[in-house]
Motif scaffolding. Structure first.
Motif, PDB file in Angstrom:
ATOM      1  N   GLU A   1      -5.365 -17.319  10.675  1.00  0.00           N
ATOM      2  CA  GLU A   1      -4.756 -17.814   9.433  1.00  0.00           C
ATOM      3  C   GLU A   1      -5.108 -17.004   8.194  1.00  0.00           C
ATOM      4  OE1 GLU A   1      -2.489 -20.191   9.686  1.00  0.00           O
ATOM      5  OE2 GLU A   1      -2.911 -20.215  11.837  1.00  0.00           O
ATOM      6  N   ALA A   2      -5.525 -15.762   8.343  1.00  0.00           N
ATOM      7  CA  ALA A   2      -5.880 -14.947   7.176  1.00  0.00           C
ATOM      8  C   ALA A   2      -4.638 -14.574   6.377  1.00  0.00           C
ATOM      9  CB  ALA A   2      -6.602 -13.679   7.613  1.00  0.00           C
ATOM     10  N   THR A   3      -4.824 -14.361   5.082  1.00  0.00           N
ATOM     11  CA  THR A   3      -3.750 -13.918   4.206  1.00  0.00           C
ATOM     12  C   THR A   3      -4.117 -12.574   3.578  1.00  0.00           C
ATOM     13  OG1 THR A   3      -4.637 -14.982   2.221  1.00  0.00           O
ATOM     14  CG2 THR A   3      -3.201 -16.319   3.653  1.00  0.00           C
ATOM     15  N   ASP A   4      -3.094 -11.939   3.001  1.00  0.00           N
ATOM     16  CA  ASP A   4      -3.317 -10.691   2.284  1.00  0.00           C
ATOM     17  C   ASP A   4      -4.349 -10.891   1.175  1.00  0.00           C
ATOM     18  OD1 ASP A   4      -1.905  -7.836   1.708  1.00  0.00           O
ATOM     19  OD2 ASP A   4      -2.356  -8.824  -0.189  1.00  0.00           O
ATOM     20  N   GLU A   5      -4.295 -12.023   0.510  1.00  0.00           N
ATOM     21  CA  GLU A   5      -5.245 -12.328  -0.562  1.00  0.00           C
ATOM     22  C   GLU A   5      -6.678 -12.410  -0.038  1.00  0.00           C
ATOM     23  OE1 GLU A   5      -3.872 -15.891  -2.388  1.00  0.00           O
ATOM     24  OE2 GLU A   5      -2.265 -14.890  -3.508  1.00  0.00           O
ATOM     25  N   ASP A   6      -6.833 -12.885   1.205  1.00  0.00           N
ATOM     26  CA  ASP A   6      -8.170 -12.955   1.806  1.00  0.00           C
ATOM     27  C   ASP A   6      -8.761 -11.555   1.982  1.00  0.00           C
ATOM     28  OD1 ASP A   6      -8.083 -15.738   2.013  1.00  0.00           O
ATOM     29  OD2 ASP A   6      -7.148 -15.658   3.999  1.00  0.00           O
ATOM     30  N   ILE A   7      -7.910 -10.617   2.393  1.00  0.00           N
ATOM     31  CA  ILE A   7      -8.405  -9.253   2.596  1.00  0.00           C
ATOM     32  C   ILE A   7      -8.730  -8.607   1.263  1.00  0.00           C
ATOM     33  CG2 ILE A   7      -7.987  -7.067   3.767  1.00  0.00           C
ATOM     34  CD1 ILE A   7      -7.958  -9.621   5.559  1.00  0.00           C
ATOM     35  N   GLU A   8      -7.877  -8.828   0.262  1.00  0.00           N
ATOM     36  CA  GLU A   8      -8.166  -8.319  -1.076  1.00  0.00           C
ATOM     37  C   GLU A   8      -9.486  -8.905  -1.594  1.00  0.00           C
ATOM     38  OE1 GLU A   8      -6.799  -6.060  -2.882  1.00  0.00           O
ATOM     39  OE2 GLU A   8      -4.758  -5.769  -2.137  1.00  0.00           O
ATOM     40  N   ALA A   9      -9.718 -10.187  -1.301  1.00  0.00           N
ATOM     41  CA  ALA A   9     -10.962 -10.833  -1.733  1.00  0.00           C
ATOM     42  C   ALA A   9     -12.170 -10.204  -1.050  1.00  0.00           C
ATOM     43  CB  ALA A   9     -10.904 -12.331  -1.443  1.00  0.00           C
ATOM     44  N   ALA A  10     -12.034  -9.858   0.220  1.00  0.00           N
ATOM     45  CA  ALA A  10     -13.140  -9.227   0.949  1.00  0.00           C
ATOM     46  C   ALA A  10     -13.498  -7.878   0.338  1.00  0.00           C
ATOM     47  CB  ALA A  10     -12.765  -9.057   2.421  1.00  0.00           C
ATOM     48  N   ILE A  11     -12.483  -7.172  -0.165  1.00  0.00           N
ATOM     49  CA  ILE A  11     -12.724  -5.897  -0.844  1.00  0.00           C
ATOM     50  C   ILE A  11     -13.436  -6.149  -2.166  1.00  0.00           C
ATOM     51  CG2 ILE A  11     -11.627  -3.887  -1.902  1.00  0.00           C
ATOM     52  CD1 ILE A  11      -9.317  -4.320   0.165  1.00  0.00           C
ATOM     53  N   ALA A  12     -12.920  -7.104  -2.937  1.00  0.00           N
ATOM     54  CA  ALA A  12     -13.521  -7.420  -4.239  1.00  0.00           C
ATOM     55  C   ALA A  12     -14.949  -7.929  -4.097  1.00  0.00           C
ATOM     56  CB  ALA A  12     -12.660  -8.450  -4.963  1.00  0.00           C
ATOM     57  N   GLN A  13     -15.214  -8.642  -3.001  1.00  0.00           N
ATOM     58  CA  GLN A  13     -16.554  -9.178  -2.754  1.00  0.00           C
ATOM     59  C   GLN A  13     -17.478  -8.149  -2.107  1.00  0.00           C
ATOM     60  OE1 GLN A  13     -15.482 -12.562  -0.353  1.00  0.00           O
ATOM     61  NE2 GLN A  13     -14.536 -13.637  -2.080  1.00  0.00           N
ATOM     62  N   LYS A  14     -16.952  -6.956  -1.881  1.00  0.00           N
ATOM     63  CA  LYS A  14     -17.726  -5.819  -1.354  1.00  0.00           C
ATOM     64  C   LYS A  14     -18.205  -6.051   0.077  1.00  0.00           C
ATOM     65  CE  LYS A  14     -19.180  -5.193  -6.133  1.00  0.00           C
ATOM     66  NZ  LYS A  14     -20.284  -5.145  -7.094  1.00  0.00           N
ATOM     67  N   THR A  15     -17.434  -6.817   0.824  1.00  0.00           N
ATOM     68  CA  THR A  15     -17.742  -7.051   2.237  1.00  0.00           C
ATOM     69  C   THR A  15     -17.268  -5.881   3.080  1.00  0.00           C
ATOM     70  OG1 THR A  15     -17.485  -9.424   1.902  1.00  0.00           O
ATOM     71  CG2 THR A  15     -17.412  -8.627   4.173  1.00  0.00           C
ATOM     72  N   ILE A  16     -16.094  -5.361   2.727  1.00  0.00           N
ATOM     73  CA  ILE A  16     -15.552  -4.177   3.389  1.00  0.00           C
ATOM     74  C   ILE A  16     -15.289  -3.115   2.330  1.00  0.00           C
ATOM     75  CG2 ILE A  16     -14.568  -5.408   5.345  1.00  0.00           C
ATOM     76  CD1 ILE A  16     -11.839  -5.297   3.971  1.00  0.00           C
ATOM     77  N   VAL A  17     -15.395  -1.858   2.735  1.00  0.00           N
ATOM     78  CA  VAL A  17     -15.268  -0.746   1.795  1.00  0.00           C
ATOM     79  C   VAL A  17     -14.301   0.283   2.351  1.00  0.00           C
ATOM     80  CG1 VAL A  17     -16.508   1.011   0.480  1.00  0.00           C
ATOM     81  CG2 VAL A  17     -17.671  -1.114   1.106  1.00  0.00           C
ATOM     82  N   ARG A  18     -13.434   0.777   1.492  1.00  0.00           N
ATOM     83  CA  ARG A  18     -12.464   1.800   1.894  1.00  0.00           C
ATOM     84  C   ARG A  18     -12.946   3.158   1.395  1.00  0.00           C
ATOM     85  NH1 ARG A  18      -7.040   3.169  -0.466  1.00  0.00           N
ATOM     86  NH2 ARG A  18      -5.685   3.904   1.210  1.00  0.00           N
ATOM     87  N   THR A  19     -12.993   4.118   2.310  1.00  0.00           N
ATOM     88  CA  THR A  19     -13.448   5.464   1.948  1.00  0.00           C
ATOM     89  C   THR A  19     -13.009   6.443   3.016  1.00  0.00           C
ATOM     90  OG1 THR A  19     -15.349   6.722   1.130  1.00  0.00           O
ATOM     91  CG2 THR A  19     -15.693   5.401   3.107  1.00  0.00           C
ATOM     92  N   TRP A  20     -13.212   7.732   2.749  1.00  0.00           N
ATOM     93  CA  TRP A  20     -12.930   8.743   3.771  1.00  0.00           C
ATOM     94  C   TRP A  20     -14.056   8.730   4.793  1.00  0.00           C
ATOM     95  CZ3 TRP A  20     -11.430   9.621  -1.324  1.00  0.00           C
ATOM     96  CH2 TRP A  20     -10.073   9.944  -1.515  1.00  0.00           C
ATOM     97  N   ALA A  21     -13.706   8.657   6.056  1.00  0.00           N
ATOM     98  CA  ALA A  21     -14.739   8.543   7.094  1.00  0.00           C
ATOM     99  C   ALA A  21     -14.329   9.362   8.326  1.00  0.00           C
ATOM    100  CB  ALA A  21     -14.972   7.077   7.433  1.00  0.00           C
ATOM    101  N   LEU A  22     -14.137   8.710   9.456  1.00  0.00           N
ATOM    102  CA  LEU A  22     -13.888   9.424  10.706  1.00  0.00           C
ATOM    103  C   LEU A  22     -12.705  10.377  10.573  1.00  0.00           C
ATOM    104  CD1 LEU A  22     -14.242   6.466  13.245  1.00  0.00           C
ATOM    105  CD2 LEU A  22     -16.024   7.978  12.361  1.00  0.00           C
ATOM    106  N   ARG A  23     -12.901  11.593  11.077  1.00  0.00           N
ATOM    107  CA  ARG A  23     -11.863  12.629  11.078  1.00  0.00           C
ATOM    108  C   ARG A  23     -11.409  12.997   9.660  1.00  0.00           C
ATOM    109  NH1 ARG A  23     -10.448   8.644  14.381  1.00  0.00           N
ATOM    110  NH2 ARG A  23      -8.585   8.080  13.173  1.00  0.00           N
ATOM    111  N   GLY A  24     -12.189  12.601   8.664  1.00  0.00           N
ATOM    112  CA  GLY A  24     -11.841  12.919   7.292  1.00  0.00           C
ATOM    113  C   GLY A  24     -10.665  12.126   6.763  1.00  0.00           C
ATOM    114  N   THR A  25     -10.344  10.993   7.423  1.00  0.00           N
ATOM    115  CA  THR A  25      -9.230  10.155   6.989  1.00  0.00           C
ATOM    116  C   THR A  25      -9.768   8.845   6.424  1.00  0.00           C
ATOM    117  OG1 THR A  25      -9.012   9.261   9.232  1.00  0.00           O
ATOM    118  CG2 THR A  25      -7.611  11.124   8.666  1.00  0.00           C
ATOM    119  N   LEU A  26      -8.919   8.161   5.682  1.00  0.00           N
ATOM    120  CA  LEU A  26      -9.336   6.915   5.054  1.00  0.00           C
ATOM    121  C   LEU A  26      -9.531   5.809   6.083  1.00  0.00           C
ATOM    122  CD1 LEU A  26      -7.098   6.931   1.864  1.00  0.00           C
ATOM    123  CD2 LEU A  26      -9.595   7.040   1.927  1.00  0.00           C
TER     124      LEU A  26
END
Length: 356
Positions: free
Chosen positions: A52-77
């Motif tokens: 039952e997750a929503t797009d807003e839940d994922i955005e909240a996880a980013i804002a809450q610093k639970t998950i982080v987006r960055t360049w990683a494996l193979r030099g891709t995001l």
């Protein structure tokens, strides 16, 4: 174990046919890393693995610093769990920096230029500031650091690999960058061998059955180091032959169920991206419908673990249109299942969904 079993086990291990976690951080941590250059697709990749997750839940996880987006494996995001980002970047950065050395040389980004760039970026992002790429480029240009001809791309890439920055929250539709240590504080350093074993265990736990070649592709490490990594976890995993090919899988198999299923997977989903050989789950004649020559992976319709088509979405003012392209005819029950999963996708976006 048969190829059919392999597909169901992958669905299970990839948290698609089972959803044991309640938050995005646990999902991303379980998979090790999740491809995220297509931002909307990456959010759905996490969302479909949560009940039952929503797009807003994922955005909240980013804002809450639970998950982080960055360049990683193979030099891709990628999305990484906040608790994992430091040890994973420490593990992969030296190799990637070596691989990209010729690009830095061509763009005249030597150690002096990078040092000045990083110092400028660090000062600009102090006190929790989050700035867009355009804003950072303007600041660098003002300091006499050119950002044209892909230079900004590689400055940001290197700053990310060197653990200076990561992506923060979005400013409207614009992505921002922020200081990694303020966003996800540094964790205890781990020796390379231990980190490589941890990455292999994380990969096999979430992607098995998978081959050594698959791990080489996914991790970006050469065959010799991949072999060493698998050897360090052979107390938990073993190599077996399935359909004439060698795969690694847990010595103690989970209780996975072989039930009728249909899923709308996003572009670049780990179910396809996590393997060098995709013909196990896609008929070879349809591979061109799944991945283009320039590395773009399309959203897929997966029936009982096998790719039976692709799809695209069109956002309207008050609804989303799901347009399926089925390679070959599917049963009436699967047609009903397609409507149900489209409805679930609409709920994720918090709008109604229709099949067009």
């Amino acid at each position: 174990m048969t190829i059919s079993d392999l597909k169901y086990l992958r669905l299970h291990n990839q948290l698609i046919s089972q959803q044991p976690y309640a938050n995005a951080g646990n999902v991303v941590a379980a998979l090790g890393a999740m491809q995220a250059q297509d931002y909307a697709a990456a959010k759905w990749a996490i969302g479909l693995r949560l009940p039952e997750a929503t797009d807003e839940d994922i955005e909240a996880a980013i804002a809450q610093k639970t998950i982080v987006r960055t360049w990683a494996l193979r030099g891709t995001l990628h999305f990484l769990a906040a608790a994992d980002i430091h040890w994973i970047l420490s593990l992969i950065a030296p190799r990637l920096n070596t691989l990209y050395a010729s690009h830095f040389k061509r763009l005249e980004l030597d150690s002096a230029v990078l040092s000045k760039s990083f110092s400028t970026i660090e000062k600009a992002l102090r006190n929790g500031k989050q700035l867009t790429r355009t804003e950072l480029a303007a600041i660098l240009n003002k300091k006499g650091i050119a950002t044209n001809d892909l230079r900004m791309n590689f400055i940001l890439l290197r700053a990310s690999l060197d653990k200076l920055i990561c992506f923060g929250e979005r400013n409207g539709k614009q992505f921002t960058h922020t200081l990694l240590d303020k966003w996800a504080p540094a964790t205890k350093a781990i020796k390379k061998e231990e980190a490589l074993a941890m990455l292999a265990e994380r990969y096999l736990s979430s992607h098995a059955p998978s081959s050594l070649k698959d791990f080489v592709w996914w991790s970006g490490f050469p065959l010799t180091e991949a072999k060493a990594a698998f050897a360090m976890v052979d107390d938990k995993f073993e190599e077996k032959t399935i359909g004439g090919n060698a795969y690694w899988l847990p010595k103690k198999l989970p209780d996975f169920k072989k039930k009728q299923s249909l899923y709308l997977l996003p572009a670049f989903d780990e179910y396809l991206m996590g393997y060098a050989d995709r013909t196990t789950v896609v008929d070879e004649k349809y591979l061109s419908h799944i991945a283009t020559n320039n590395g773009i992976f399309n959203p897929t319709i997966v029936v009982n673990g096998h790719v039976e088509g692709n799809w695209k979405r069109t956002l309207k003012k008050d609804k989303v249109l799901v347009e399926p392209h089925i390679f070959e005819a599917i049963s009436k029950s699967n047609q009903s299942a397609l409507k149900a999963v489209s409805k679930r996708f609409g709920k994720f976006l918090n709008i109604s969904a229709e099949i067009s």
